[in-house]
Design a protein around this motif. Structure first.
Motif, short mmCIF file in Angstrom:
data_model
loop_
_atom_site.label_atom_id
_atom_site.label_comp_id
_atom_site.label_asym_id
_atom_site.label_seq_id
_atom_site.Cartn_x
_atom_site.Cartn_y
_atom_site.Cartn_z
N HIS A 1 14.67 18.72 0.50
CA HIS A 1 15.27 17.69 -0.35
C HIS A 1 15.93 18.32 -1.59
O HIS A 1 17.03 17.94 -1.97
N VAL A 2 15.26 19.30 -2.19
CA VAL A 2 15.81 19.97 -3.37
C VAL A 2 17.07 20.74 -2.99
O VAL A 2 18.07 20.73 -3.73
N GLU A 3 17.05 21.43 -1.85
CA GLU A 3 18.23 22.19 -1.43
C GLU A 3 19.41 21.28 -1.13
O GLU A 3 20.55 21.63 -1.42
N GLN A 4 19.16 20.12 -0.56
CA GLN A 4 20.25 19.19 -0.26
C GLN A 4 20.87 18.61 -1.52
O GLN A 4 22.07 18.31 -1.55
N ARG A 5 20.07 18.48 -2.57
CA ARG A 5 20.59 17.93 -3.82
C ARG A 5 21.14 18.99 -4.75
O ARG A 5 21.66 18.67 -5.81
N GLY B 1 32.92 25.40 -4.77
CA GLY B 1 33.88 26.00 -3.84
C GLY B 1 33.98 25.28 -2.53
O GLY B 1 33.94 25.88 -1.46
N GLY B 2 34.02 23.93 -2.58
CA GLY B 2 34.17 23.16 -1.35
C GLY B 2 32.85 23.05 -0.64
O GLY B 2 31.90 22.50 -1.15
N SER B 3 32.78 23.59 0.58
CA SER B 3 31.57 23.46 1.39
C SER B 3 30.63 24.62 1.25
O SER B 3 29.58 24.66 1.84
N GLU B 4 31.03 25.64 0.46
CA GLU B 4 30.19 26.82 0.32
C GLU B 4 29.22 26.63 -0.84
O GLU B 4 29.57 26.07 -1.87
N ARG B 5 27.99 27.11 -0.64
CA ARG B 5 27.00 27.04 -1.70
C ARG B 5 27.15 28.21 -2.64
O ARG B 5 27.51 29.30 -2.22
N ASP B 6 26.87 27.94 -3.89
CA ASP B 6 26.87 29.02 -4.88
C ASP B 6 25.50 29.65 -4.89
O ASP B 6 24.54 29.11 -5.44
#
Length: 210
Positions: free
Chosen positions: A194-198, A203-208
């Motif tokens: 849940h934390v990772e999803q929030r 950069g669009g669809s890429e995670r920082d």
């Protein structure tokens, strides 16, 4: 960050760490009465505060793993700390240091002290009578420090209290501690997802990930 409590000192360059592991757990095993939980506060003080081999939060994580595994709690945590520091050799040294005093003391008691002597000898009975309150204190101390390190406050106190009462109830199924170990692991995984999803994305669809 200035949090030095949870930041272990570098131990990679520490000399003779295997000998220090053995000696530290030997002293703890020799002068602790009351079983695994009574040793936890002394182990935490030695490896976290005095030696600074690992951080406090990491120690709590290792303690959770040690409790989840079969076997003696004190030996499990000794193996976990030794493995964290020096792998297999560290585990062997820490476990031997932890076990050896108890083995020698029990062997001596089995040879020289019979149950009749322990019950009827006033000196021996008085010694064990005086040890009992200290054992209770040694068991309570790690519970308090573990609760603080796990950030258990008044709002979350009901969780460990409820679980303890259910285990104590001896009711079928709900009194099995394995159930709460599995549920705790699953709940932790759900909360992490849940934390990772929030987590904010850039950069669009890429995670920082930096």
């Amino acid at each position: 960050m200035n949090d030095t409590v949870n930041k272990p000192a570098p131990h990679a360059v520490e000399r003779n760490i295997l000998g220090k592991l053995f000696w530290s757990f030997l002293r703890i095993g020799a002068f602790t009465f009351g079983g695994g939980w009574a040793m936890i506060s002394l182990i935490e003080r030695e490896v976290v505060d005095n030696r600074q081999w690992i951080g406090r939060e990491e120690f709590i994580d290792l303690l959770a793993v040690a409790q989840s595994l079969p076997g003696i709690l004190a030996v499990n945590i000794a193996v976990a700390v030794g493995d964290r520091l020096r792998g297999m050799r560290g585990s062997v040294c820490a476990a031997l240091g932890n076990i050896l005093p108890s083995f020698l003391i029990i062997l001596t008691i089995a040879v020289f002290l019979t149950p009749d002597i322990i019950k009827n000898n006033p000196v021996v009975a008085a010694i064990f009578q005086g040890i009992r309150p200290a054992v209770v204190a040694l068991i309570v101390a790690p519970m308090v420090t573990s609760a603080k390190a796990a950030k258990i406050g008044w709002k979350t106190m009901w969780i460990p209290v409820t679980v303890a009462l259910l285990i104590w109830s001896k009711w079928p199924v709900v009194s099995n501690p394995i159930l709460y170990i599995v549920l705790g692991g699953l709940l932790g995984w759900v909360v992490l997802r849940h934390v990772e999803q929030r987590r904010p994305r850039t950069g669009g669809s890429e995670r920082d990930d930096l």
